[in-house]
Scaffold this active site. Structure first.
Site, PDB file in Angstrom:
ATOM      1  N   ASP A   1       0.789  -1.250   0.000  1.00 17.16           N
ATOM      2  CA  ASP A   1       0.000   0.000   0.000  1.00 17.16           C
ATOM      3  C   ASP A   1       0.816   1.292   0.000  1.00 17.16           C
ATOM      4  O   ASP A   1       0.475   2.239   0.733  1.00 17.16           O
ATOM      5  CB  ASP A   1      -0.992   0.002   1.184  1.00 17.16           C
TER       6      ASP A   1
ATOM      7  N   ASP B   1      -4.489  -0.907  -1.816  1.00 15.26           N
ATOM      8  CA  ASP B   1      -5.808  -0.792  -1.234  1.00 15.26           C
ATOM      9  C   ASP B   1      -6.691  -0.222  -2.355  1.00 15.26           C
ATOM     10  O   ASP B   1      -6.294   0.757  -3.013  1.00 15.26           O
ATOM     11  CB  ASP B   1      -5.698   0.175  -0.042  1.00 15.26           C
TER      12      ASP B   1
ATOM     13  N   HIS C   1     -10.595   0.475  -2.990  1.00  9.67           N
ATOM     14  CA  HIS C   1     -11.981   0.445  -2.511  1.00  9.67           C
ATOM     15  C   HIS C   1     -12.963   1.047  -3.516  1.00  9.67           C
ATOM     16  O   HIS C   1     -12.671   2.068  -4.136  1.00  9.67           O
ATOM     17  CB  HIS C   1     -12.104   1.262  -1.223  1.00  9.67           C
TER      18      HIS C   1
ATOM     19  N   HIS D   1     -10.688   6.816   1.076  1.00 12.53           N
ATOM     20  CA  HIS D   1      -9.283   6.696   0.647  1.00 12.53           C
ATOM     21  C   HIS D   1      -9.164   5.580  -0.387  1.00 12.53           C
ATOM     22  O   HIS D   1      -9.978   4.653  -0.409  1.00 12.53           O
ATOM     23  CB  HIS D   1      -8.370   6.401   1.847  1.00 12.53           C
TER      24      HIS D   1
ATOM     25  N   LYS E   1      -6.898  -5.127  -3.090  1.00  9.31           N
ATOM     26  CA  LYS E   1      -7.663  -5.639  -1.943  1.00  9.31           C
ATOM     27  C   LYS E   1      -8.628  -4.576  -1.451  1.00  9.31           C
ATOM     28  O   LYS E   1      -8.447  -3.388  -1.732  1.00  9.31           O
ATOM     29  CB  LYS E   1      -6.703  -6.045  -0.823  1.00  9.31           C
TER      30      LYS E   1
ATOM     31  N   CYS F   1      -2.056  -2.441   7.664  1.00 11.13           N
ATOM     32  CA  CYS F   1      -1.947  -3.389   6.551  1.00 11.13           C
ATOM     33  C   CYS F   1      -0.642  -4.186   6.543  1.00 11.13           C
ATOM     34  O   CYS F   1      -0.638  -5.356   6.158  1.00 11.13           O
ATOM     35  CB  CYS F   1      -2.195  -2.668   5.233  1.00 11.13           C
TER      36      CYS F   1
HETATM   37  C1  VGL Z   1      -4.830   0.865   5.593  1.00  6.78           C
HETATM   38  C2  VGL Z   1      -6.430   1.796   6.955  1.00  6.78           C
HETATM   39  C3  VGL Z   1      -7.391   1.585   5.981  1.00  6.78           C
HETATM   40  C4  VGL Z   1      -3.385   0.480   5.396  1.00  6.78           C
HETATM   41  C5  VGL Z   1      -5.783   0.628   4.624  1.00  6.78           C
HETATM   42  O1  VGL Z   1      -2.941   0.362   4.229  1.00  6.78           O
HETATM   43  O2  VGL Z   1      -2.688   0.311   6.420  1.00  6.78           O
HETATM   44  N1  VGL Z   1      -5.157   1.425   6.755  1.00  6.78           N
HETATM   45  N2  VGL Z   1      -7.057   1.002   4.822  1.00  6.78           N
HETATM   46 ZN    ZN Z   2      -8.476   0.921   3.215  1.00  7.06          ZN
END
Ligand code: VGL
Ligand code: ZN
Length: 201
Positions: A8, A46, A48, A81, A106, A151
């Site tokens: 990420d 990440d 979404h 995000h 993901k 993550c």
């Molecule tokens: C993450 C919070 C929400 C991360 C991803 O990549 O650590 N943290 N989504």
């Molecule tokens: Zn996230």
């Protein structure tokens, strides 16, 4: 065989992004150098949909960092995000993506969050990463990226429970650190499980 998992390293987790991890972009040059030393490098994003239920904006009356129960599991509410296709979901522009042989996305199911690059937080749906790594003969993974206490931690924990040995290179990670003490308690839990925490790169 060893694989490097780059978790990420996306604009939204860097300064100027929607969910900035303090000093998040500092990992970029470190990871760029590190990647040269691994026979296999895999990255996660990440990713979404806009209606993702980890977003506070999808829970009227709730605020960012509230913790709710979602299908029986505790869920931190985040700012919007890493929305699929957005600038924030792109890799940091200085991250060298050329070594990435596989990119795993993901968090695509609107109802369930997925901190780990291996499977969702309910441990239900796999991304296929474990099978991919096994098929290539990987037995040891080194995890780096953002964020240490979410993550990166979940990915290392899943790696161990799925039969890999797991290392986190702390200088190549940065933490959210919310709630206070979260990073320390998470790292202690990982250490107790058998994740190797490395302080130097
Ligand atoms: C993450 C919070 C929400 C991360 C991803 O990549 O650590 N943290 N989504
Ligand atoms: Zn996230």
């Amino acid at each position: 065989m060893q694989a490097l998992l780059v978790v990420d390293v996306q604009n939204d987790f860097c300064p100027g992004g929607a969910l900035p991890v303090p000093d998040g972009d500092a990992v970029v040059p470190i990871i760029n150098r590190l990647a040269l030393h691994f026979p296999l490098v895999v990255a996660s994003q990440d990713w979404h949909p806009p209606n993702h239920l980890s977003f506070a904006s999808n829970h009227p009356g709730r605020a960012v960092l509230d913790v709710i129960t979602l299908d029986g599991q505790s869920q931190v509410l985040w700012p919007d995000h890493c929305v699929q296709g957005s600038w924030g979901a792109q890799f940091h522009p200085e991250l060298d993506t050329r070594p990435f042989r596989l990119i795993v996305r993901k968090g695509t199911d609107p109802r369930v969050d997925s901190y780990s690059a291996f499977r969702d937080n309910r441990k239900d749906r796999s991304t296929g990463l474990a099978g991919y790594l096994r098929e290539l003969g990987v037995s040891q993974v080194t995890v780096v990226g953002l964020a240490t206490d979410y993550c990166v931690a979940a990915t290392a924990e899943d790696a161990l429970s799925l039969g890999f040995s797991a290392k986190i290179l702390l200088p190549a990670c940065r933490a959210v650190g919310v709630p206070p003490g979260h990073t320390e308690s998470t790292l202690q839990r990982l250490r107790d499980m058998g994740v190797e925490l490395v302080d130097t790169v």
